[in-house]
Design an enzyme around this catalytic site. Structure first.
Site, PDB file in Angstrom:
ATOM      1  CG  ASP A   1      -3.649   2.197  -3.698  1.00 25.26           C
ATOM      2  OD1 ASP A   1      -3.200   2.822  -4.681  1.00 25.26           O
ATOM      3  OD2 ASP A   1      -4.389   2.715  -2.841  1.00 25.26           O
TER       4      ASP A   1
ATOM      5  CG  ASP B   1     -12.171   4.412  -2.501  1.00 28.44           C
ATOM      6  OD1 ASP B   1     -11.755   3.307  -2.097  1.00 28.44           O
ATOM      7  OD2 ASP B   1     -11.705   5.489  -2.091  1.00 28.44           O
ATOM      8  CG  HIS B   2      -8.934   1.367  -4.578  1.00 25.52           C
ATOM      9  ND1 HIS B   2      -7.724   1.596  -5.205  1.00 25.52           N
ATOM     10  CD2 HIS B   2      -9.006   2.284  -3.580  1.00 25.52           C
ATOM     11  CE1 HIS B   2      -7.104   2.603  -4.624  1.00 25.52           C
ATOM     12  NE2 HIS B   2      -7.864   3.044  -3.634  1.00 25.52           N
TER      13      HIS B   2
ATOM     14  CE1 TYR C   1      -3.249   2.857   0.336  1.00 27.49           C
ATOM     15  CE2 TYR C   1      -3.022   2.766   2.717  1.00 27.49           C
ATOM     16  CZ  TYR C   1      -3.556   3.348   1.593  1.00 27.49           C
ATOM     17  OH  TYR C   1      -4.399   4.443   1.711  1.00 27.49           O
TER      18      TYR C   1
END
Length: 258
Positions: free
Chosen positions: A152, A249-250, A112
């Site tokens: 991400d 939201d991903h 991340y």
């Protein structure tokens, strides 16, 4: 072998939106999670040991942030890793940024990457993390390992990786310094597997702002990646984005390797 990666924007929140059933339905070999926003002790048994389609539980591994409700990574695996560890750098381990799992044929990294934040408030931290990640990958490859770096990245690399590049040139995730690091990373011998499979194709995104119905209109950013070292690229059979999966939201991304 199917490996999925998903920034869930809070594991306890996505549990309420069907995450456990999704894990069962997918029955992927490995699922990497980012932004868990939780410690294992805060999670239900179903989140600690979700099951596959045959009812067999996944093993779960965790790197949680010291700050409550913040950051954090996890790996669910039907195959027990040979070894699992964090990045080994306190500044990044304190935020639960990375989990590294060694398997027979490759090392899998669930990461991340930090958000550089408005006006680049955390850009120096972000770039330090990026450089440390590149060094980590290089050391693994130099030792004879193949790597899959998923997660991400919080970077849209090129103009086709976001819907409105001109409007975002001064925004976090599309700053020149971040994009330059991504270019450096790829030139160092790594492959963006989705872009290799879909060269030149725009309109493929993995994150959409909750504001202004951005997902409904597909006004998004591609900031989640599966990257591999060049020598391992021939083993990649498929690299796809899964925008039909909601709850965050991903959306998840998926890679299939031999």
């Amino acid at each position: 072998m199917r490996i999925l990666s998903w920034n869930v924007n809070g594991l306890r929140a996505v549990e309420k939106k069907g995450f456990v059933q999704w894990m069962r339905d997918e029955s992927a070999d490995v699922v990497c999670i980012q932004e868990t926003k939780a410690h294992p002790g805060q999670l239900s048994p179903e989140l600690l040991e979700p099951v596959d389609a045959e009812g067999k539980p996944y093993k779960s591994y965790w790197a949680s942030a010291k700050k409550a409700g913040y950051s954090g990574t996890a790996i669910y695996s039907r195959i027990e890793p040979l070894n699992i560890r964090t990045m080994g750098i306190k500044d990044f381990d304190d935020e639960g940024r990375v989990l590294i799992a060694d398997f027979d044929r490759f090392t899998l990294i669930s990461a991340y990457f930090p958000n550089s934040q408005e006006a680049g408030a955390r850009l120096d931290y972000k770039l330090a993390f990026c450089d440390a990640m590149l060094e980590t990958c290089n050391k693994l490859v130099q030792s004879g390992k193949n790597i899959i770096l998923c997660g991400d990245y919080n970077i849209a690399h090129t103009p086709i990786d976001l819907a409105r590049p001109e409007d975002n040139e001064e925004n976090p995730g599309y700053l020149p310094e971040e994009r330059a690091w991504m270019t450096k990373f790829l030139f160092a011998g790594y492959v963006d597997t989705f872009r290799a499979e879909h060269p030149g194709e725009g309109g493929h995104y993995t994150w959409w702002s909750y504001r202004t119905r951005a997902r409904e209109r597909n006004i998004g950013w591609r900031i989640d990646y599966h990257c591999v070292n060049e020598a391992f690229q021939p083993e990649v059979q498929r690299s796809i984005i899964r925008p039909e999966v909601t709850g965050s939201d991903h959306c998840p991304i998926e890679i299939v390797v031999r």
